[in-house]
Design a protein around this motif. Sequence first.
Motif, mmCIF file in Angstrom:
data_model
loop_
_atom_site.group_PDB
_atom_site.id
_atom_site.type_symbol
_atom_site.label_atom_id
_atom_site.label_comp_id
_atom_site.label_asym_id
_atom_site.label_seq_id
_atom_site.Cartn_x
_atom_site.Cartn_y
_atom_site.Cartn_z
ATOM 1 N N LEU A 343 0.836 -1.266 -0.084
ATOM 2 C CA LEU A 343 -0.092 -0.098 -0.208
ATOM 3 C C LEU A 343 0.660 0.904 -0.211
ATOM 4 N N ASN A 344 0.297 2.216 -1.019
ATOM 5 C CA ASN A 344 1.947 3.491 -0.528
ATOM 6 C C ASN A 344 0.600 4.483 -1.343
ATOM 7 N N ALA A 345 1.357 5.982 -0.527
ATOM 8 C CA ALA A 345 0.452 7.253 -0.849
ATOM 9 C C ALA A 345 1.133 8.252 -1.167
ATOM 10 N N ASN A 346 0.512 8.902 -2.173
ATOM 11 C CA ASN A 346 1.946 10.301 -2.665
ATOM 12 C C ASN A 346 1.118 11.325 -2.511
ATOM 13 N N SER A 347 1.620 12.829 -2.236
ATOM 14 C CA SER A 347 1.051 13.913 -1.605
ATOM 15 C C SER A 347 2.480 15.157 -2.689
ATOM 16 N N PHE A 348 1.324 15.582 -3.870
ATOM 17 C CA PHE A 348 2.556 16.879 -4.404
ATOM 18 C C PHE A 348 1.794 18.493 -4.467
ATOM 19 N N GLY A 349 2.599 19.287 -4.058
ATOM 20 C CA GLY A 349 2.526 20.806 -3.942
ATOM 21 C C GLY A 349 2.776 21.938 -5.175
ATOM 22 N N SER A 350 1.776 22.237 -5.295
ATOM 23 C CA SER A 350 2.379 23.682 -6.246
ATOM 24 C C SER A 350 2.754 24.722 -6.673
ATOM 25 N N LYS A 351 3.157 25.675 -6.473
ATOM 26 C CA LYS A 351 2.750 27.125 -5.833
ATOM 27 C C LYS A 351 2.300 27.816 -7.565
ATOM 28 N N PHE A 352 2.435 26.732 -8.331
ATOM 29 C CA PHE A 352 2.156 27.360 -9.973
ATOM 30 C C PHE A 352 0.976 27.205 -10.103
ATOM 31 N N ASN A 353 0.017 26.587 -9.779
ATOM 32 C CA ASN A 353 -1.412 26.455 -9.701
ATOM 33 C C ASN A 353 -1.922 26.980 -8.725
ATOM 34 N N GLY A 354 -0.899 26.539 -7.701
ATOM 35 C CA GLY A 354 -1.838 27.770 -5.951
ATOM 36 C C GLY A 354 -2.195 26.072 -5.072
ATOM 37 N N GLU A 355 -1.628 24.509 -5.516
ATOM 38 C CA GLU A 355 -2.076 23.562 -5.324
ATOM 39 C C GLU A 355 -1.141 23.118 -4.025
ATOM 40 N N LYS A 356 -1.714 23.244 -2.444
ATOM 41 C CA LYS A 356 -0.463 22.870 -1.244
ATOM 42 C C LYS A 356 -0.137 21.403 -0.843
ATOM 43 N N LEU A 357 0.757 20.507 -0.266
ATOM 44 C CA LEU A 357 1.375 19.530 -0.199
ATOM 45 C C LEU A 357 0.268 19.198 0.916
ATOM 46 N N LEU A 358 -0.437 17.613 0.563
ATOM 47 C CA LEU A 358 -1.712 17.315 1.515
ATOM 48 C C LEU A 358 -2.519 17.763 1.858
ATOM 49 N N GLU A 359 -2.612 18.846 0.671
ATOM 50 C CA GLU A 359 -4.429 18.906 0.358
ATOM 51 C C GLU A 359 -5.314 17.651 -0.470
ATOM 52 N N THR A 360 -4.570 16.217 -1.389
ATOM 53 C CA THR A 360 -5.104 15.112 -2.045
ATOM 54 C C THR A 360 -3.734 14.617 -1.751
ATOM 55 N N ILE A 361 -4.493 13.469 -1.855
ATOM 56 C CA ILE A 361 -3.646 12.453 -1.133
ATOM 57 C C ILE A 361 -3.478 10.822 -2.370
ATOM 58 N N ASN A 362 -2.947 10.925 -3.110
ATOM 59 C CA ASN A 362 -3.408 9.652 -3.865
ATOM 60 C C ASN A 362 -2.337 8.403 -3.326
ATOM 61 N N PRO A 363 -3.420 7.253 -3.417
ATOM 62 C CA PRO A 363 -3.089 6.072 -2.635
ATOM 63 C C PRO A 363 -2.900 5.112 -3.772
ATOM 64 N N GLY A 364 -2.594 3.964 -3.763
ATOM 65 C CA GLY A 364 -1.932 2.659 -4.522
ATOM 66 C C GLY A 364 -1.379 1.813 -3.788
ATOM 67 N N TYR A 365 -2.464 0.283 -4.411
ATOM 68 C CA TYR A 365 -2.201 -0.783 -3.279
ATOM 69 C C TYR A 365 -2.715 -1.795 -4.897
ATOM 70 N N GLY A 366 -1.768 -2.653 -4.180
ATOM 71 C CA GLY A 366 -1.176 -4.332 -5.075
ATOM 72 C C GLY A 366 -0.849 -5.549 -4.136
ATOM 73 N N VAL A 367 -0.223 -6.290 -5.242
ATOM 74 C CA VAL A 367 -0.133 -7.899 -4.749
ATOM 75 C C VAL A 367 0.774 -8.271 -5.694
ATOM 76 N N GLY A 368 1.920 -8.789 -5.268
ATOM 77 C CA GLY A 368 3.424 -8.821 -6.464
ATOM 78 C C GLY A 368 3.807 -10.601 -6.264
ATOM 79 N N LEU A 369 4.597 -11.358 -6.780
ATOM 80 C CA LEU A 369 5.371 -12.334 -6.722
ATOM 81 C C LEU A 369 6.728 -12.307 -6.993
ATOM 82 N N ARG A 370 7.667 -13.298 -6.033
ATOM 83 C CA ARG A 370 8.825 -13.216 -5.931
ATOM 84 C C ARG A 370 9.642 -14.191 -6.478
ATOM 85 N N VAL A 371 10.319 -13.859 -7.674
ATOM 86 C CA VAL A 371 11.190 -15.606 -7.813
ATOM 87 C C VAL A 371 12.460 -15.058 -7.385
#
Length: 403
Positions: A343-371
């Motif tokens: 499970l992961n999560a990311n957030s980005f802030g941008s002064k260019f369009n005024g979006e603040k860090l942690l204003e939006t958080i994007n999750p990701g999740y999945g499964v994997g196999l290892r050999v």
Amino acid sequence: MKTSFLTLIFWSFIFNFSFSQEQKEFQANKFNNFKLVPLPAVASNPANGWMFGLAPAATWYMGQPESTKLSNLVGNLLYTTKKQWIFSIRSNIFTNENRLILMGDWRYFITSQPTFGLGSSTPNEVQLDPAFPSSNGVLWGEQQMDFRLIRFYETVLKRVSDTNFYLGLGYHLDIHSKIENFLNEDQNVVSGQFTHDAYNSYHGFDTESYTLSGITLNAVYENRDVAVSPYEKNYAFISLKFNPSFFGSDQSSSTLLMDYRHYFNLNPDRKRHLIGVWAYGNFLMTGNLPYMNLPSLGWDMFGRSGRGYAQGRFRGENMLYSEVEYRFPLQQNKETFGGTIFLNANSFGSKFNGEKLLETINPGYGVGLRVMINKANRTTISADYAFGREGNSGFYLNINESF
């Protein structure tokens, strides 16, 4: 010419500082337990599609295994189904008795990649960024880019006494060139400036090529048992990067990168049974960066952050990323096959369009196999399928663990 001369002086200093006391050890030591796996490469991720070619992976010891950590190198010579060429060599080398760490990241890409604008709330479909009036519209959402990248990163870290702490200097060079922005024929026709061009023009950068050249002050705490596939302990990396114009950068700037990883072993008898935690931050401290040098998802050294999204899916002046992964063996008494849930999560802030860090958080999740194809050095083939928000997903096939 000025940039090349300054770089030569810098690396002459680094070479003399780092190797003068250890030249005899390098001459005396031979590579111990050198393992080369010249794998024919079949890899995949959403940004590149399927990749075919060669992906040699090497591990070895620069000293006695009892007192020296395992060095590793991963190379790529790939052609992709998206008509891209990818050449790279990335290395993490420990000299005799771990006195030095040499970290290298060399790349040459003839590639393409979609960009979606700045911040964490960018949509999939192209539209106008609501932060800008329609009379001066800036596109938001998927925009295609062709470009070439030359990257040369090399860092030399010296051990502090007999501890696991290292301090050192590095040189980082990125040259982006032949940049072209466009929309695919099947995309909606929206009138507006490409985000890349609008951002670069606003900050005074060229829209077709630019250079970022700088030195770094680095500190590392290296306590992992094996870097390519850790079973226990932890790792920390802090890098303060200065990009002065007299070193060749188009504009002066500075950034701060912080990376921490911890591995909690759940079974002393089966150390492959563990929970790994990764925290990563990349921040613009002073000045401005060209668009493609801004912190971005999937542009860490080995390109492993952000499973569930394409490389470059999110970008901004400031970035926070975290991930937790549960790893476990799939066989009772053997180590060949393993699995993961993450499970992961990311957030980005941008002064260019005024979006603040942690204003939006994007999750990701999945499964994997290892050999595990080399048990002594833990060389592993990893296959993951991950999901992100708004239908984003991807299949990832790589060598070694994600972190």
